[in-house]
Design a protein around this motif. Structure first.
Motif, PDB file in Angstrom:
ATOM      1  N   GLY A 128      -2.894  -4.429   1.116  1.00 50.30           N
ATOM      2  CA  GLY A 128      -3.578  -4.422  -0.123  1.00 50.30           C
ATOM      3  C   GLY A 128      -2.411  -4.757  -1.317  1.00 50.30           C
ATOM      4  O   GLY A 128      -3.037  -4.978  -2.457  1.00 50.30           O
ATOM      5  N   LEU A 129      -1.135  -5.094  -1.076  1.00 56.79           N
ATOM      6  CA  LEU A 129      -0.415  -5.397  -1.937  1.00 56.79           C
ATOM      7  C   LEU A 129      -0.216  -6.876  -2.204  1.00 56.79           C
ATOM      8  O   LEU A 129      -0.168  -7.588  -1.106  1.00 56.79           O
ATOM      9  CB  LEU A 129       0.978  -4.791  -1.656  1.00 56.79           C
ATOM     10  N   LYS A 130       0.350  -7.226  -3.373  1.00 49.40           N
ATOM     11  CA  LYS A 130       0.298  -8.623  -3.516  1.00 49.40           C
ATOM     12  C   LYS A 130       1.637  -9.131  -2.974  1.00 49.40           C
ATOM     13  O   LYS A 130       2.617  -8.224  -2.947  1.00 49.40           O
ATOM     14  CB  LYS A 130       0.294  -9.108  -5.109  1.00 49.40           C
ATOM     15  N   PRO A 131       2.069 -10.648  -3.066  1.00 48.79           N
ATOM     16  CA  PRO A 131       3.507 -10.895  -2.394  1.00 48.79           C
ATOM     17  C   PRO A 131       4.265 -10.815  -3.517  1.00 48.79           C
ATOM     18  O   PRO A 131       5.710 -10.419  -3.091  1.00 48.79           O
ATOM     19  CB  PRO A 131       3.279 -12.504  -2.297  1.00 48.79           C
ATOM     20  N   SER A 132       4.055 -10.473  -5.044  1.00 51.19           N
ATOM     21  CA  SER A 132       4.996  -9.944  -5.884  1.00 51.19           C
ATOM     22  C   SER A 132       6.256 -11.048  -5.758  1.00 51.19           C
ATOM     23  O   SER A 132       7.548 -10.570  -6.093  1.00 51.19           O
ATOM     24  CB  SER A 132       5.536  -8.704  -5.654  1.00 51.19           C
ATOM     25  N   ARG A 133       6.174 -12.387  -5.668  1.00 55.85           N
ATOM     26  CA  ARG A 133       7.301 -13.229  -5.715  1.00 55.85           C
ATOM     27  C   ARG A 133       8.330 -13.019  -4.623  1.00 55.85           C
ATOM     28  O   ARG A 133       9.496 -13.188  -4.865  1.00 55.85           O
ATOM     29  CB  ARG A 133       7.837 -13.368  -7.068  1.00 55.85           C
TER      30      ARG A 133
END
Length: 415
Positions: A128-133
């Motif tokens: 559920g977490l995004k790649p966040s660069r």
């Protein structure tokens, strides 16, 4: 096992042998579909606030000239296997996992839904977490070249760092056969990446030491606000920007002259610098500004009005940090900095164990960090800091495509 084997993620059955290894730490890297493009020297910082993914493939590894993220988990590893083929396969497995995690995908077949009798491919905290660069950058330490018959392939620029004035290095926080630098805007994403790579490497490598970092202290994006270190001063005002291709070519990217396999790579110096926070906090504002050679509010050099005004070095005290570290004082020596602040609790005497985890990339360590650090022997800042950890690594070029893998230029038979 040959060097032409594919780089697909290992099967769930293959992971049974990796067991429950890894770090007892938190996590992340699944979800997020907005992509950031990379053109070799840098990426275009589009949709950064949306938890975008940074392109993994390129001429150079991401995480060097890439716009600096806010969080870091850095880990140095020691190699525990003497089987070259096994180690090469681990590099391929790591590459496959890194490719997926930086894209916001789970490792292998994921964290659930597989064989109940086997450990899942992914530890699962990333769901559920995004790649966040997220960027993952690998480097090879000098000690690796004493293994696997690599002695003749050690680059001349990968030198052992000399003892510098004031060093008080902890061997348990120094060195390493290889390193992984994980940078992201979400700390859980960065820690998850290191945890999963350590787990995949179980039986082949072991973590020697690691460091969490927050609050970037340098920027590679010139139009971004210059970050401040834990002493409250702006740092990296004239750091090399990811868009400055000429400066990157001159000061950062290795040209392969001393080691052909390093063409397009760089050399990394990592230093754990503890700040004597309590002493600094009792120092007058005037002395603090004299130590740095800049005012604390605007960040302007002595005698100037704006932060980015060109400094007039003779106006500063002879032992001012900016004066001694400036390229004009070091024969033009320039490095790219990607440092982070850290706070690791207290030292048992009520003092904060806090400071700067310094990361510097350069074309040649001898002409970059070593030259500058030697000149800083008389730096007034030395009263308030101490270097307590140290390591140096050769960072190979980027992974070119889906068939390439970390370290291929060094380890491939055809290379």
């Amino acid at each position: 096992m040959t060097d032409t084997e594919n780089t697909t993620a290992p099967s769930r059955r293959a992971l049974i042998g990796w067991g429950g290894a890894g770090l007892a730490l938190g996590a992340a890297a699944a979800g997020g579909t907005v992509a950031m493009t990379r053109t070799g020297d840098d990426i275009t910082p589009t949709a950064a606030d949306a938890g975008a993914a940074v392109e993994f493939h390129g001429t150079h590894q991401a995480g060097i000239a890439t716009p600096v993220q806010d969080r870091l988990h850095f880990a140095a590893f020691d190699v525990t296997t003497d089987d070259r083929a096994e180690f090469v396969q681990m590099l391929k497995d790591w590459t496959a996992a890194a490719r997926r995690m930086t894209a916001g995908k789970a490792v292998g077949e994921g964290a659930y839904g597989g064989l109940a009798e086997a450990p899942p491919d992914d530890t699962g905290e990333a769901l559920g977490l995004k790649p966040s660069r997220l960027t993952l950058t690998i480097g090879f330490g000098p000690s690796l070249f004493t293994k696997f018959d690599l002695a003749g392939r050690r680059p001349e620029a990968l030198v052992d760092l000399p003892q510098f004035a004031g060093d008080n290095l902890d061997k348990n926080r120094s060195g390493g056969d290889l390193c992984i630098q994980a940078c992201a805007d979400d700390p859980q994403v960065a820690v998850h990446a290191i945890r999963n790579l350590a787990r995949i490497g179980f039986g082949k490598v072991v973590i020697r030491w690691s460091q969490l970092g927050f609050g970037k202290t340098s920027s590679t994006t010139p139009d971004a606000q210059t970050p401040r270190n834990l002493m409250g001063f702006k740092d990296g005002t004239r750091n090399i920007a990811g868009t400055e291709t000429d400066r990157l070519k001159k000061f950062v990217w290795a040209d392969g002259k001393d080691a052909d396999w390093m063409a397009g790579g760089s050399y990394l110096v990592a230093r754990r610098i503890r700040m004597h926070i309590e002493t600094w906090d009792r120092t007058s504002l005037q002395e603090q500004e004299d130590v740095f050679g800049r005012d604390k509010g605007e960040g302007a050099p002595v005698g100037k009005a704006k932060e980015r005004d060109k400094p007039f070095l003779p106006a500063m005290k002879p032992d001012a940090h900016v004066r001694l570290a400036h390229p004009d004082s070091n024969g033009g020596a320039t490095i790219l900095r990607r440092g982070y602040s850290f706070t690791d609790g207290t030292d048992g005497l009520g003092r904060l164990d806090a400071g700067l985890f310094f990361l510097a990339y350069q074309k040649d360590v001898r002409e970059g960090f070593i030259r500058i650090q030697r000149h800083l022997s008389t730096d007034a800042l030395n009263e308030y800091i101490q270097h307590v950890g140290s390591a140096v690594f050769a960072v190979p070029p980027g992974v070119r495509d889906q068939d390439d893998w970390w370290g291929s230029t060094l380890f491939s038979k055809e290379a």
